[in-house]
Write a protein that holds these residues in place. Sequence first.
Motif, PDB file in Angstrom:
ATOM      1  N   GLY A   1      31.300 -52.268 -41.650  1.00 35.57           N
ATOM      2  CA  GLY A   1      30.038 -52.673 -42.263  1.00 35.57           C
ATOM      3  C   GLY A   1      28.836 -52.040 -41.586  1.00 35.57           C
ATOM      4  O   GLY A   1      27.873 -51.632 -42.250  1.00 35.57           O
TER       5      GLY A   1
ATOM      6  N   SER B   1      32.300 -49.499 -49.760  1.00 38.50           N
ATOM      7  CA  SER B   1      31.975 -50.511 -50.773  1.00 38.50           C
ATOM      8  C   SER B   1      33.111 -50.666 -51.785  1.00 38.50           C
ATOM      9  O   SER B   1      33.491 -51.786 -52.142  1.00 38.50           O
ATOM     10  CB  SER B   1      30.680 -50.133 -51.484  1.00 38.50           C
TER      11      SER B   1
ATOM     12  N   SER C   1      36.105 -52.322 -50.133  1.00 39.30           N
ATOM     13  CA  SER C   1      35.859 -53.747 -49.940  1.00 39.30           C
ATOM     14  C   SER C   1      36.057 -54.520 -51.231  1.00 39.30           C
ATOM     15  O   SER C   1      36.623 -55.626 -51.239  1.00 39.30           O
ATOM     16  CB  SER C   1      34.443 -53.981 -49.410  1.00 39.30           C
TER      17      SER C   1
ATOM     18  N   ASN D   1      35.627 -58.850 -46.951  1.00 40.88           N
ATOM     19  CA  ASN D   1      34.495 -59.776 -46.929  1.00 40.88           C
ATOM     20  C   ASN D   1      33.554 -59.487 -45.769  1.00 40.88           C
ATOM     21  O   ASN D   1      32.328 -59.531 -45.913  1.00 40.88           O
ATOM     22  CB  ASN D   1      35.009 -61.217 -46.844  1.00 40.88           C
TER      23      ASN D   1
ATOM     24  N   ARG E   1      31.486 -56.212 -46.404  1.00 41.33           N
ATOM     25  CA  ARG E   1      30.379 -56.403 -47.349  1.00 41.33           C
ATOM     26  C   ARG E   1      29.261 -57.238 -46.731  1.00 41.33           C
ATOM     27  O   ARG E   1      28.073 -56.924 -46.888  1.00 41.33           O
ATOM     28  CB  ARG E   1      30.902 -57.073 -48.624  1.00 41.33           C
TER      29      ARG E   1
ATOM     30  N   ARG F   1      27.468 -55.174 -43.929  1.00 42.10           N
ATOM     31  CA  ARG F   1      26.640 -54.101 -44.478  1.00 42.10           C
ATOM     32  C   ARG F   1      25.341 -54.635 -45.067  1.00 42.10           C
ATOM     33  O   ARG F   1      24.251 -54.132 -44.765  1.00 42.10           O
ATOM     34  CB  ARG F   1      27.419 -53.339 -45.555  1.00 42.10           C
ATOM     35  N   SER F   2      25.447 -55.654 -45.922  1.00 43.39           N
ATOM     36  CA  SER F   2      24.247 -56.167 -46.591  1.00 43.39           C
ATOM     37  C   SER F   2      23.267 -56.766 -45.592  1.00 43.39           C
ATOM     38  O   SER F   2      22.045 -56.555 -45.690  1.00 43.39           O
ATOM     39  CB  SER F   2      24.632 -57.214 -47.638  1.00 43.39           C
TER      40      SER F   2
END
Length: 326
Positions: free
Chosen positions: A129, A145, A148, A207, A210, A213-214
């Motif tokens: 991530g 992405s 994931s 999970n 994601r 990363r966000s």
Amino acid sequence: MFPFIIRRTLGAAVTLLIIAAVTFFLFFAVPGDPARLACGKVCPPELLEQARHNLGLDQPLFAQFVAWLVGIFAGREYEGLGHCPAPCLGYSFVNRAPVFETILDRLPLTVSLTIGAMIVFFTFGVATGIVAALRQGKPLDKIASVSSLIGASVQIYFVGTLAMYFFVYQNPIFQQPRYTPFTENPLAWAGGLLLPWLVLAIIFTANYTRMTRSTMVEQLSEDYVRTARAKGMSGRSVVMRFALRGTLTPIVTILGVDLGTLIGGAIITETTFGLQGIGQLSIRSVVNSDLPMLMATVLVAAGAIVFFNIIVDILYAVIDPRVRLG
């Protein structure tokens, strides 16, 4: 920090007490005769009466709960079975063995399965991530992405069955999953659980990738991160000292929930790989209507979730000291 931990521990104790009460009344207040289940199909009247006395069914419901709760901390006498030492969760209806001893026998497998998988998916998920956030919009970010999304869409029983077929039976790359105590042979312990760890990592890593990363993308756009860069700090220092610390808060949240869920709800994982842990024990308890064992597995699952929630709260306080003021 210490008062903060005390407050969280007291809150957890109250939560566990409520869960214990709900669990007890749920199983003993429903229609049916637990004494008949404890005694078996062919049960003389005198043994049925003894079972009724041992379970406290000749007392008011609240008195039964108090006796059961006291027995957990102080032990309990059972007519015909002897003294059940603390922590006493009763005797199994199936094999007449102390429930707590059976739980202790199965718990190391489930804990080993959970902790090993956690190390794998947390390490790879967070690392992937971070890299995806730092390479935002580039091919590596897009690959992470898509991977994931695929990983989050599959289920343990599907991936586990395929992995068993291709990597154990057709091409014996991995050992047949089995549990060896760590103290006996650490290499055999890791080798027997490696495939389940990797399968769980495929699903859970998605999970964490994601989420990391966000959150990292948001942290990198914060004012304090831009200020650190403007002061001439290196990219690695900015990420590790500032952005990562803010990123860890939601990651720690889902980690605590996942760990509690894996320990308390390992039914599908253990069934897929033929492992005899707490999950398999709960299934057999349901099939055999073994109420003491079933109640114990429910308490273990609830206790695991509450315990890891306390750990999450403590880690919150370490990551962000402002949490202690709440």
